[in-house]
Design an enzyme around this catalytic site. Sequence first.
Site, PDB file in Angstrom:
ATOM      1  CG  HIS A  42      -1.962   1.064   1.197  1.00 10.23           C
ATOM      2  ND1 HIS A  42      -2.784   1.275   0.115  1.00 10.23           N
ATOM      3  CD2 HIS A  42      -2.297   2.022   2.112  1.00 10.23           C
ATOM      4  CE1 HIS A  42      -3.592   2.285   0.368  1.00 10.23           C
ATOM      5  NE2 HIS A  42      -3.318   2.764   1.562  1.00 10.23           N
ATOM      6  CG  HIS A  54      -4.041   6.382   2.181  1.00  9.88           C
ATOM      7  ND1 HIS A  54      -4.479   5.132   2.586  1.00  9.88           N
ATOM      8  CD2 HIS A  54      -4.585   7.253   3.083  1.00  9.88           C
ATOM      9  CE1 HIS A  54      -5.228   5.252   3.670  1.00  9.88           C
ATOM     10  NE2 HIS A  54      -5.302   6.525   3.991  1.00  9.88           N
ATOM     11  CB  CYS A 143      -2.860   2.780  -3.371  1.00 12.16           C
ATOM     12  SG  CYS A 143      -2.002   1.188  -3.239  1.00 12.16           S
TER      13      CYS A 143
END
Length: 213
Positions: A42, A54, A143
Amino acid sequence: MFLFQVFNMLFAAPPKEEESKYDLSLYKRGDLLEVPRTLFTHFGIYLGDDRVAHLIPDILPALTKNKARIGQMVTNNRLILGVVTKTASVRVDSILDFAYGSEILINHMDAVCKQPPLDGDEVARRAEKLQGSVTYSLLWYNCEHFVMYCRYGMAISYQTYQFCTAVRKVVCSRLCAYLTALFGVLGLCYGGCVAPCTLLLTVLASFTIWMAA
């Protein structure tokens, strides 16, 4: 099970706040933060003052307008259901909520990407400008695409590339060609009368995979 998860997300008690174990002095505005997870990595952009922008899948905004509930840390259930429904947003969380207990790598992608990073303030401004709801795609807009655009000006994902390369190696292998041809022959032998178009598709599929292998 789906209804139970939705009910739990809407009405469960909010999680207790934990004391952050992260040293904020390590992060500068515009840094690319990377958090290794079980099956994926991530990414986020540090904005300063314990704030990380994010892109994260989250189904909760589609179920409620309660900003206090939506603003809480995104749990795994919310994330998974967001992936399935392609619902996501670029949001700002604390370092603690962003990392979800994992170790954080800082600007690790600088050594991987050939494009030099932009100025830190410009990186952060891009991330701030993109806040809000987005349509999520596991392969085409996740992401990593978000942070790569913010920091390097290119919306690419190395994770997606590696995944597609691995799938291509499996699908376009000689073994896959053999199996496709075998199942096609078995279908012809035991399926009774087969239409010419079905036979042609079987031959073409086997031939295409063989040539791509």
